[in-house]
Enzyme design. Structure first.
Site, short mmCIF file in Angstrom:
data_model
loop_
_atom_site.label_atom_id
_atom_site.label_comp_id
_atom_site.label_asym_id
_atom_site.label_seq_id
_atom_site.Cartn_x
_atom_site.Cartn_y
_atom_site.Cartn_z
N HIS A 50 0.69 -1.31 -0.23
CA HIS A 50 -0.05 -0.02 0.25
C HIS A 50 0.68 1.29 0.00
CE1 HIS A 50 -2.14 3.24 1.89
NE2 HIS A 50 -3.38 3.01 1.38
N CYS A 51 2.06 1.27 0.68
CA CYS A 51 2.73 2.28 1.00
C CYS A 51 3.46 3.24 -0.13
CB CYS A 51 3.82 2.21 2.00
SG CYS A 51 2.92 1.68 3.86
N ILE A 52 4.35 2.42 -0.91
CA ILE A 52 5.20 3.07 -1.78
C ILE A 52 4.58 3.42 -3.00
CG2 ILE A 52 7.51 2.95 -3.04
CD1 ILE A 52 7.63 3.16 0.07
#
Length: 408
Positions: free
Chosen positions: A248-250
């Site tokens: 989800h983050c990068i």
């Protein structure tokens, strides 16, 4: 995000309701089955046995809460932030909010979400005022799946509040479940800090990814060059290339930042947009490298049996969200390859996508025309791979390069 926080809060003595709209997930939790590698079954069992952890799919279970933490996804829809889950969770909490309670948003989002979306929703539904009748703030999640050194409780936690009393209440809560809290002036600062952390990673990963596409032509081993640069004790942080970015983050969070900048200023955050583009191109580059490798062995991609090792975006985890492996599989199937995949960690993968799941074995390795190491799970015996594979494309630099093994 939610389960590690819930279990840790139980361990600190809190009575925790773990609310989720996914009834299957709730059923698994009640049965003591963890779906997060960082929360082993025995730790979950202890939380359940305490009588202070109640997984529930009934929003009514939130009634009477003292502290509510929102840990829902914040995906992109057509390249635009989608805060639907945040809005739904906030609306549900607003129905049960009472004076003196505390609400914390942990979901990663753009600066202003807590002040401009969460606060007005809670106030309208509950009739209470943020910072006056109830406490509200943002504390961005910091969880690195599979990291044995830095876990939820020993990773410093940023905390913020819409006013001083909210900050004090939120910091007091997190001080009981993590080793260190770091307070900032406002939720906007906390929201931006999280986006900055992940944008830093996005940009540096893009740097080494693009570098890796050039160094073969330069006659240089990019991995050796990175390791050499990493010996500098200051001014350099080691990042390594790979098949792309996932989770989800990068792939997602920096887009929240660039979208927010464009919306607020009318200007493009060019570095973020370029870095995102570079990382999105890496799966195509891997497919191109594989095509070249097969051609040099007198084989086309079409009709070849290609084995993909690892569908998760990160080693030793089961998270395949935004994984570049999915894009690579999709491309190879479209090119007519017979694609088989192995990943003992990932339970949920697209159905009817033209791929076939199989188990790790010497026979499966030997039967493939090409093997691509995409995720270097510890469970993969790479000696078996190097011994039995006809051709390997190693995107993680975990195998010795040779006649049968080609390293990204």
């Amino acid at each position: 995000m939610g389960l590690p926080l819930a279990v840790r809060a139980v361990e600190a003595g809190y009575h925790v309701i773990g609310y989720d709209i996914n009834e299957t997930r709730v059923t698994r939790l009640r049965a003591g089955e963890s779906y997060i590698e960082d929360v082993p079954a025995e730790r979950l069992a202890a939380a359940l046995a305490s009588g202070r952890f109640e997984p529930s799919a009934d929003s009514g279970a939130a009634a009477g809460f003292d502290i509510a933490v929102i840990t829902v996804p914040t995906p992109l829809r057509a390249g635009v932030p989608d805060l639907t889950f945040v809005e739904h969770a906030t609306s549900m909490l607003g129905e049960h909010l009472r004076p003196g309670a505390t609400v914390v948003l942990e979901s990663t989002t753009y600066p202003g979400t807590t002040d401009d979306i969460v606060a007005p929703l809670l106030e309208r539904i509950s009739g209470c005022r943020a910072g006056h009748d109830f406490h509200l703030g943002h504390s961005p999640e910091r969880i690195d799946p599979g990291n044995a050194s830095w876990q939820f409780e020993n990773t410093p936690k940023i905390v913020s509040g819409v006013n001083e009393s909210s900050l004090q209440a939120i910091q007091a809560f997190y001080d009981t479940i993590v080793h260190k809290t770091v307070s900032v002036a406002s939720p906007r600062v906390a929201e931006l800090a999280k986006l900055l952390e992940n944008t830093f990673r996005l940009v540096n990963i893009a740097l080494v990814n693009e570098l890796a596409t050039f160094t073969r032509d330069l006659g240089v081993d990019v991995w050796e060059a990175i390791d050499a640069a990493a010996t500098k004790p200051y001014g350099f942080t080691r990042f390594v290339p790979g098949p792309g970015v996932g989770g989800h983050c990068i792939p997602v969070d920096p887009t929240y930042l660039s979208w927010s900048v464009r919306r607020s200023t009318g200007r493009a955050f060019r570095l973020v947009e370029l870095a995102s583009e570079i990382n999105r191109q890496m799966p195509d580059y891997l497919v191109s490298r594989l095509t070249t490798g097969l051609n040099s062995r007198g084989k086309p991609v079409k009709g070849s049996r290609i084995l993909l090792l690892g569908m998760a975006y990160k080693k030793n985890t089961g998270d395949a969200r935004e994984s570049p492996s999915l894009r690579i599989a999709e491309r190879l199937v479209a090119m007519g390859a017979e694609v088989r995949i192995i990943d003992p960690h990932v339970d949920e993968l697209p159905q009817d996508d033209g791929t076939r799941r199989t188990d790790f074995s010497a026979g499966e390795i030997a039967a493939a025309d090409a093997v691509i190491l995409l995720t270097d799970h510890d469970s993969f015996d790479l000696d078996v791979v190097s011994t039995h594979a006809e051709y390997v494309l190693d995107s993680r630099n975990k195998m010795r390069a040779g006649t049968a093994v080609e390293v990204l």
